[in-house]
Design an enzyme around this catalytic site. Sequence first.
Site, PDB file in Angstrom:
ATOM      1  N   LYS A   1      -7.449  40.328  -6.998  1.00  0.00           N
ATOM      2  CA  LYS A   1      -6.778  41.162  -5.985  1.00  0.00           C
ATOM      3  C   LYS A   1      -6.395  42.522  -6.561  1.00  0.00           C
ATOM      4  O   LYS A   1      -6.684  43.560  -5.958  1.00  0.00           O
ATOM      5  CB  LYS A   1      -5.510  40.461  -5.460  1.00  0.00           C
ATOM      6  CG  LYS A   1      -5.764  39.161  -4.736  1.00  0.00           C
ATOM      7  CD  LYS A   1      -4.486  38.564  -4.194  1.00  0.00           C
ATOM      8  CE  LYS A   1      -3.485  38.179  -5.262  1.00  0.00           C
ATOM      9  NZ  LYS A   1      -3.969  37.158  -6.197  1.00  0.00           N
TER      10      LYS A   1
ATOM     11  N   GLU B   1       5.399  42.920  -9.666  1.00  0.00           N
ATOM     12  CA  GLU B   1       4.175  42.787 -10.461  1.00  0.00           C
ATOM     13  C   GLU B   1       4.464  43.038 -11.943  1.00  0.00           C
ATOM     14  O   GLU B   1       5.548  43.398 -12.330  1.00  0.00           O
ATOM     15  CB  GLU B   1       3.105  43.742  -9.931  1.00  0.00           C
ATOM     16  CG  GLU B   1       2.479  43.260  -8.629  1.00  0.00           C
ATOM     17  CD  GLU B   1       1.813  41.889  -8.741  1.00  0.00           C
ATOM     18  OE1 GLU B   1       0.799  41.768  -9.449  1.00  0.00           O
ATOM     19  OE2 GLU B   1       2.311  40.928  -8.119  1.00  0.00           O
ATOM     20  N   ARG B   2       3.440  42.861 -12.773  1.00  0.00           N
ATOM     21  CA  ARG B   2       3.610  43.001 -14.229  1.00  0.00           C
ATOM     22  C   ARG B   2       3.723  44.479 -14.609  1.00  0.00           C
ATOM     23  O   ARG B   2       3.018  45.313 -14.066  1.00  0.00           O
ATOM     24  CB  ARG B   2       2.414  42.372 -14.951  1.00  0.00           C
ATOM     25  CG  ARG B   2       2.203  40.918 -14.595  1.00  0.00           C
ATOM     26  CD  ARG B   2       0.783  40.469 -14.936  1.00  0.00           C
ATOM     27  NE  ARG B   2       0.492  39.178 -14.348  1.00  0.00           N
ATOM     28  CZ  ARG B   2       0.061  38.997 -13.106  1.00  0.00           C
ATOM     29  NH1 ARG B   2      -0.122  40.037 -12.302  1.00  0.00           N
ATOM     30  NH2 ARG B   2      -0.191  37.786 -12.640  1.00  0.00           N
TER      31      ARG B   2
END
Length: 465
Positions: A155, A181-182
Amino acid sequence: MESNENKGRISAIQGSVVDITFPEKLPEIYNELHAGDLRLEVQTHLDGKNIRALAMGPTRGLARGEEVVDTGHMLTVPVGEKILGRMFNVFGDAIDGGEQITDAERRPIHSDSLPLAARGTDSKVFVSGIKSIDLLAPMERGGKAGLFGGAGVGKTVLITEMINNMVGRYEGVSLFCGVGERCREGEQLYREMRDAGVLDKTVMMFGQMNEAPGIRARVAHAAMTMAEYFRDDKKQDVLLLIDNVFRFVQAGSEISVLMGQMPSRVGYQPSLATEIASLQERIASTQSGAITSIQAVYVPADDLTDPSASHTFAHLSSNIVLSRARVAQGLYPAVDPLASGSNMLTPVMVGDRHYRVATAVRRTLAEYEDLKDIIAMLGFDELPENDQKTVLKARKLERFLTQPFYTTKHFTGMDGRSVELDDTLTGCERILSGELDDLSENAFYMVGTIEEAIEKSKKMKEKAA
């Protein structure tokens, strides 16, 4: 400016949720409160003197009896030309190491969605340069597209590739919002945008996965406020990329339990549909400017019936489903041609030729899917001749719909390809007509246009000779 008039004291702390007593006057819902350096947001009025607030940061060190000040306004973020090329957190503070923006207009992160009368109604196809998406699930300018998939199916790679393909050809402003998110993905994206020379048309906002659920639940709303400024005040088109909507839902789920709400289906918050709608309905277009949104949606356990995925489906004009089976076969991007779809794929919107080709491709791939069980039991040679031809065409189409990405060159060693829609349609037409039946299916794997596949086939024959 902080108001010294309305002050309260903390009466209880449960994780990220804080109860505060205001003896004189209750602050309004969504007002920003300050407890020392910690910011909080009012969620509910418990009674005539007590409110429940959401902490926008860690509550470590907070104590009962501590003083809390009501600012009298909502959380705000800066808007305007000065935010272009910068990276922000949910409070509108710059986190890219540059100077803080102190002289820009600030607007509240919560606002109402556009009234129906103000919305634009003209629909145009938004070309991404990715064959499988442009052919089978075309995106809408001013619409919402969702990338659905489990963990590790690509994704984020697909979103970064779309940024790479579109920002160059795109006239308006791009706004990337990282929800839970990271941090390495944010840093990597910032570097790629800078190297590509498109940072001056881009705004980034991040609420990372290690931050408090309050931040993850509000960062997308803060990004929307920035996007709405460019749409409404500057009359520009905005490309809004959100990665990942599931983390927004997850943050709401964490908060709802602490707020004392009864869990709903599969343990999600009872207000799941309302929370998703409050964000999605702000993503809309006017006659003079459009917000086109591409959203990654993590699907827990690859189950598309999960409430977080199914409620998000309802708001989108284009659904791009990524398949783990295709990842296992090495078919990238791993777009599932049968599960993906778009409201735009009608003869009126995309034209007769595109509609006809897309329908024929989908029908061929569906027939191949039905024949797979027979092939597994009896073998390919036992199929009737016309079914054998269908299978071979379907396998060539599957491989033709793969393509190398610019953003993965350092992994694959292959130069990326952005393919025009007309070239994609021409390639599929030539495969479906049987004109390329004598070519090996491997010639179609990881190429751009059909001419590249023919060239690759010649080289393979020369090498074999």
